[in-house]
Design an enzyme around this catalytic site. Structure first.
Site, mmCIF file in Angstrom:
data_model
loop_
_atom_site.group_PDB
_atom_site.id
_atom_site.type_symbol
_atom_site.label_atom_id
_atom_site.label_comp_id
_atom_site.label_asym_id
_atom_site.label_seq_id
_atom_site.Cartn_x
_atom_site.Cartn_y
_atom_site.Cartn_z
ATOM 1 N N CYS A 48 0.852 -1.189 0.000
ATOM 2 C CA CYS A 48 0.000 0.000 0.000
ATOM 3 C C CYS A 48 0.892 1.244 0.000
ATOM 4 C CB CYS A 48 -0.892 -0.012 1.239
ATOM 5 S SG CYS A 48 -1.877 1.488 1.410
ATOM 6 N N CYS A 51 0.425 3.157 3.564
ATOM 7 C CA CYS A 51 0.815 2.653 4.881
ATOM 8 C C CYS A 51 1.784 1.487 4.837
ATOM 9 C CB CYS A 51 -0.422 2.267 5.688
ATOM 10 S SG CYS A 51 -1.210 0.743 5.122
ATOM 11 N N CYS A 97 -7.511 -0.901 1.292
ATOM 12 C CA CYS A 97 -6.521 -1.384 2.243
ATOM 13 C C CYS A 97 -7.188 -1.532 3.608
ATOM 14 C CB CYS A 97 -5.367 -0.396 2.312
ATOM 15 S SG CYS A 97 -4.180 -0.762 3.620
ATOM 16 N N CYS A 100 -5.448 1.182 6.266
ATOM 17 C CA CYS A 100 -5.602 2.640 6.246
ATOM 18 C C CYS A 100 -6.799 3.104 5.418
ATOM 19 C CB CYS A 100 -4.323 3.290 5.728
ATOM 20 S SG CYS A 100 -4.089 3.091 3.959
ATOM 21 N N CYS A 120 -8.221 -5.589 -10.022
ATOM 22 C CA CYS A 120 -7.804 -4.540 -10.954
ATOM 23 C C CYS A 120 -7.416 -3.329 -10.102
ATOM 24 C CB CYS A 120 -8.980 -4.222 -11.880
ATOM 25 S SG CYS A 120 -8.594 -3.024 -13.140
HETATM 26 ZN ZN ZN Z 1 -2.841 1.157 3.453
#
Ligand code: ZN
Length: 131
Positions: A48, A51, A97, A100, A120
């Site tokens: 990510c 984060c 995610c 976060c 995707c």
């Molecule tokens: Zn994240």
């Protein structure tokens, strides 16, 4: 379980590029074939961008022809959350995610075996780390 990350838009703006901010925090979509990873074939990990949460590996990346990085399986289902997205008159599953809340992209049921899933994902939501 992963620890949650909560930051204000102002904090995110300082840490992200304008495009990363627009995609991850405002549910934007980068234009197809313009992102940094759709054509990346190196071995490694996709985290990510906000984060650092582990999301995908190069082992489950495949050529979808869509112009966005596509994966058939995440590192762990616990690291992502799916939620219904009915914007633009479509019925899609958005993936964010789990740590976060960053918007990552969408998951579709037309992927390759063994999962049959196609995650995707926007390049702007990812940070690649070479193995
Ligand atoms: Zn994240």
């Amino acid at each position: 379980m992963v620890d949650k990350v909560n930051k204000t838009d102002d904090q995110w703006k300082k840490e992200l590029t304008p495009e990363e901010f627009e995609v991850t925090r405002k549910k934007g979509t980068e234009r197809a074939f313009t992102g940094r990873y759709w054509n990346n074939h190196e071995k490694g990990y996709y985290k990510c961008v906000c984060c650092g949460n582990d999301l995908f590996t190069s082992d489950t990346k495949f050529e979808s022809g869509t112009g966005w990085p596509s994966f058939w399986q995440p590192v762990s289902d616990a690291n992502l959350q799916k939620q219904s997205d009915k914007t633009f008159g479509m019925d899609r599953d958005e993936v964010v995610c789990a740590r976060c809340g960053a918007h990552l992209g969408h998951v579709f049921a037309d992927g390759p075996k063994p999962t049959g899933l196609r995650y995707c994902i926007n390049s702007a939501s990812l940070k690649f780390e070479k193995k």
